[in-house]
Scaffold this motif. Sequence first.
Motif, mmCIF file in Angstrom:
data_model
loop_
_atom_site.group_PDB
_atom_site.id
_atom_site.type_symbol
_atom_site.label_atom_id
_atom_site.label_comp_id
_atom_site.label_asym_id
_atom_site.label_seq_id
_atom_site.Cartn_x
_atom_site.Cartn_y
_atom_site.Cartn_z
ATOM 1 N N PHE A 75 -59.302 52.155 29.332
ATOM 2 C CA PHE A 75 -59.901 51.446 28.412
ATOM 3 C C PHE A 75 -58.951 50.973 27.196
ATOM 4 C CE2 PHE A 75 -64.641 53.020 29.352
ATOM 5 C CZ PHE A 75 -64.287 52.848 30.561
ATOM 6 N N THR A 76 -59.252 49.720 26.925
ATOM 7 C CA THR A 76 -58.317 49.248 25.430
ATOM 8 C C THR A 76 -59.306 48.798 24.575
ATOM 9 O OG1 THR A 76 -56.486 48.830 26.988
ATOM 10 C CG2 THR A 76 -56.474 48.015 24.827
ATOM 11 N N ILE A 77 -59.071 49.376 23.317
ATOM 12 C CA ILE A 77 -59.942 48.789 22.099
ATOM 13 C C ILE A 77 -59.258 47.814 21.437
ATOM 14 C CG2 ILE A 77 -59.513 50.653 20.570
ATOM 15 C CD1 ILE A 77 -62.663 50.055 19.736
ATOM 16 N N SER A 78 -59.647 46.578 20.723
ATOM 17 C CA SER A 78 -59.091 45.831 20.035
ATOM 18 C C SER A 78 -59.721 45.302 19.022
ATOM 19 C CB SER A 78 -58.127 44.744 20.620
ATOM 20 O OG SER A 78 -59.155 43.865 21.501
ATOM 21 N N ARG A 79 -59.370 44.590 17.962
ATOM 22 C CA ARG A 79 -60.450 43.763 17.164
ATOM 23 C C ARG A 79 -59.632 42.538 16.364
ATOM 24 N NH1 ARG A 79 -61.136 48.145 11.967
ATOM 25 N NH2 ARG A 79 -61.908 45.926 11.079
ATOM 26 N N ASP A 80 -60.628 41.708 16.028
ATOM 27 C CA ASP A 80 -60.305 40.496 15.362
ATOM 28 C C ASP A 80 -60.910 40.443 14.044
ATOM 29 O OD1 ASP A 80 -59.996 37.845 14.395
ATOM 30 O OD2 ASP A 80 -60.187 37.088 16.243
ATOM 31 N N ASN A 81 -59.989 40.900 13.058
ATOM 32 C CA ASN A 81 -60.659 41.114 11.856
ATOM 33 C C ASN A 81 -61.144 39.965 11.137
ATOM 34 O OD1 ASN A 81 -59.974 43.940 11.486
ATOM 35 N ND2 ASN A 81 -57.567 43.432 10.951
ATOM 36 N N ALA A 82 -60.473 38.751 11.346
ATOM 37 C CA ALA A 82 -61.086 37.558 10.673
ATOM 38 C C ALA A 82 -62.507 37.279 11.424
ATOM 39 C CB ALA A 82 -60.250 36.267 11.308
#
Length: 115
Positions: free
Chosen positions: A67-74
């Motif tokens: 699993f890979t987690i990521s985020r888009d702060n905008a």
Amino acid sequence: QVRLVESGGGLVQSGGSLTLSCAASGSIFSIYSMGWSRQAPGKQRDLVARITSADNTNYADSVKGRFTISRDNAKNTVYLQMNSLKPEDTAVYYCRVVTSGTTYWGQGTQVTVSS
């Protein structure tokens, strides 16, 4: 008011992939971390992965390397890419957002992995 909208759950065969997303909207200030927990029937809710505002990540041992987690702060959106899924990954997955004062939970999205 804070709203978390999750999407991406579903039914997949063992070895398959799914991507979950969670978009946060509303009166959100100072997000510390965003992440995912899961709860299988008859079991407690456990952390799967989380990512902090500094992009530090944590994973449950059972999902490391898959699993890979990521985020888009905008967009205040967090993603969970799930590969090599196993039947034991079957659960309701909940988005969690931690701010300076409050923890918010999504409504949950079902992930079912068939063998």
